[in-house]
Design a protein around this motif. Structure first.
Motif, PDB file in Angstrom:
ATOM      1  N   GLY A 232      -7.865 -26.703 -16.124  1.00 30.83           N
ATOM      2  CA  GLY A 232      -7.601 -25.752 -15.362  1.00 30.83           C
ATOM      3  C   GLY A 232      -7.060 -26.012 -13.920  1.00 30.83           C
ATOM      4  N   VAL A 233      -7.608 -27.198 -13.431  1.00 26.89           N
ATOM      5  CA  VAL A 233      -7.559 -27.527 -12.257  1.00 26.89           C
ATOM      6  C   VAL A 233      -6.184 -28.169 -11.852  1.00 26.89           C
ATOM      7  CG1 VAL A 233      -8.004 -29.216 -10.368  1.00 26.89           C
ATOM      8  CG2 VAL A 233     -10.156 -27.844 -11.632  1.00 26.89           C
ATOM      9  N   THR A 234      -5.117 -27.385 -10.888  1.00 24.29           N
ATOM     10  CA  THR A 234      -3.910 -27.714 -10.676  1.00 24.29           C
ATOM     11  C   THR A 234      -3.744 -28.558  -9.387  1.00 24.29           C
ATOM     12  OG1 THR A 234      -3.557 -25.471  -9.944  1.00 24.29           O
ATOM     13  CG2 THR A 234      -3.262 -25.703 -12.195  1.00 24.29           C
ATOM     14  N   THR A 235      -4.599 -28.421  -8.380  1.00 20.99           N
ATOM     15  CA  THR A 235      -4.529 -28.779  -6.966  1.00 20.99           C
ATOM     16  C   THR A 235      -5.764 -29.884  -6.551  1.00 20.99           C
ATOM     17  OG1 THR A 235      -3.286 -27.000  -6.296  1.00 20.99           O
ATOM     18  CG2 THR A 235      -4.200 -28.643  -4.468  1.00 20.99           C
TER      19      THR A 235
ATOM     20  N   LYS B 220       2.174 -39.958  -9.740  1.00 16.92           N
ATOM     21  CA  LYS B 220       2.715 -40.339 -10.820  1.00 16.92           C
ATOM     22  C   LYS B 220       2.018 -40.007 -12.087  1.00 16.92           C
ATOM     23  CE  LYS B 220       4.839 -44.143 -13.141  1.00 16.92           C
ATOM     24  NZ  LYS B 220       5.357 -45.737 -13.016  1.00 16.92           N
ATOM     25  N   VAL B 221       0.643 -40.308 -12.088  1.00 17.72           N
ATOM     26  CA  VAL B 221      -0.247 -39.888 -13.371  1.00 17.72           C
ATOM     27  C   VAL B 221      -0.336 -38.509 -13.339  1.00 17.72           C
ATOM     28  CG1 VAL B 221      -2.155 -40.303 -14.347  1.00 17.72           C
ATOM     29  CG2 VAL B 221      -1.036 -42.411 -13.508  1.00 17.72           C
ATOM     30  N   LEU B 222      -0.869 -37.928 -12.259  1.00 16.92           N
ATOM     31  CA  LEU B 222      -1.407 -36.446 -12.461  1.00 16.92           C
ATOM     32  C   LEU B 222      -0.149 -35.474 -12.392  1.00 16.92           C
ATOM     33  CD1 LEU B 222      -4.036 -37.006  -9.744  1.00 16.92           C
ATOM     34  CD2 LEU B 222      -4.462 -36.651 -12.298  1.00 16.92           C
ATOM     35  N   SER B 223       0.892 -35.893 -11.763  1.00 18.97           N
ATOM     36  CA  SER B 223       2.166 -34.907 -12.061  1.00 18.97           C
ATOM     37  C   SER B 223       2.357 -34.732 -13.561  1.00 18.97           C
ATOM     38  CB  SER B 223       3.056 -35.436 -11.177  1.00 18.97           C
ATOM     39  OG  SER B 223       3.614 -36.563 -11.706  1.00 18.97           O
ATOM     40  N   GLN B 224       2.279 -35.886 -14.619  1.00 20.31           N
ATOM     41  CA  GLN B 224       2.750 -35.456 -15.682  1.00 20.31           C
ATOM     42  C   GLN B 224       2.030 -34.392 -16.307  1.00 20.31           C
ATOM     43  OE1 GLN B 224       1.985 -39.506 -17.411  1.00 20.31           O
ATOM     44  NE2 GLN B 224       3.412 -40.582 -15.996  1.00 20.31           N
ATOM     45  N   SER B 225       0.818 -33.941 -16.191  1.00 22.16           N
ATOM     46  CA  SER B 225       0.099 -32.843 -16.472  1.00 22.16           C
ATOM     47  C   SER B 225       0.321 -31.584 -15.596  1.00 22.16           C
ATOM     48  CB  SER B 225      -1.390 -33.051 -16.704  1.00 22.16           C
ATOM     49  OG  SER B 225      -1.896 -33.640 -15.387  1.00 22.16           O
ATOM     50  N   GLY B 226       1.046 -31.611 -14.810  1.00 21.51           N
ATOM     51  CA  GLY B 226       1.583 -30.629 -13.771  1.00 21.51           C
ATOM     52  C   GLY B 226       0.659 -30.484 -12.701  1.00 21.51           C
TER      53      GLY B 226
END
Length: 233
Positions: free
Chosen positions: A119-122, A139-145
């Motif tokens: 649930g962590v988004t930032t 690049k990696v973390l943006s793939q999961s929003g």
């Protein structure tokens, strides 16, 4: 039958390499020396600065890293770990230079974040300016929003870089104070979790972070766990 051999491309920096090896030992299920992972370390602290190469067109570290990968390959490594986040800006080149699998430190961190805190988004990224500029975490973390924030907008006053330089100079207590303040600044900007995205940061900050109740993930720790899982199944 010989046990699998882990090759470590280190020296970037020396404290970070030592920290990785300590965490590798801590995460290895073993009751005696003989049950630990066989490791060979290539540590070359003369490798040109990775951030300088990315930010200012400085000397490329790739030839030095190629020499290290070739050494580990010839030594019979079954897996290679690179306890330096910024070096992973050249991951594709390094992985292509050997038939030995190379663990990707950012993938290791991303897997932990996904497992521990979906649930962590930032996420606040404590990394060199070069790592931030390279975009490997985004690049990696943006793939999961997920959104990644950092302190590079502070320019020469960026406390993360000041703390990293202090680690490299051996001023560990001072570095710890500087980096703890940087972590609090990121939380103040809205970070719901923190990534120690420089292995020099990993060398001085604990999990959980002192004086903060947000979760944190340590790239060196994640890399060590990924290596243990790969070599021990």
């Amino acid at each position: 039958m010989m046990s699998p051999l882990l090759g470590v491309l280190g020296g970037m920096g020396p404290a970070a390499t030592a920290d990785f090896l300590a965490k590798l030992a801590a995460h290895t299920p073993a009751d005696r020396d003989q049950e630990h992972i066989a490791t060979i370390v290539y540590s070359d602290p003369t490798t040109p600065d990775r951030s300088d190469a990315i930010l200012a067109g400085g000397e490329s570290p790739l030839p030095a890293m190629f020499r290290g990968v070739a050494f580990l390959d010839e030594a019979g490594a079954d897996l290679i770990a690179i306890p330096c986040n910024t070096a992973h800006a050249w991951y594709d080149d390094l992985a292509a230079a050997t038939m030995v699998p190379v663990v990707h430190i950012v993938d290791a961190v991303g897997a932990q974040v996904e497992r521990d805190a979906p649930g962590v988004t930032t996420l606040g990224l404590m990394a060199t300016d070069g790592t931030v500029r390279s975009g490997i975490y985004e690049k990696v973390l943006s793939q999961s929003g997920r959104q990644v924030i950092d302190l590079t907008d502070l320019g020469p006053d960026n406390p993360v870089m000041a703390g990293i330089r202090a680690v490299k100079a051996g001023a560990l207590d001072g570095a710890r104070d500087i980096l703890t303040n940087a972590l609090r600044e990121l939380v103040g900007r809205g970070a719901q979790g923190i990534i120690y995205g420089c292995t020099d940061v990993s060398a001085v900050l604990d999990i959980p972070p002192e004086g903060s109740d947000v979760p944190a993930w340590d790239a060196n720790d994640a890399l060590a766990i990924a290596c243990v899982n790969r070599l021990r199944g």
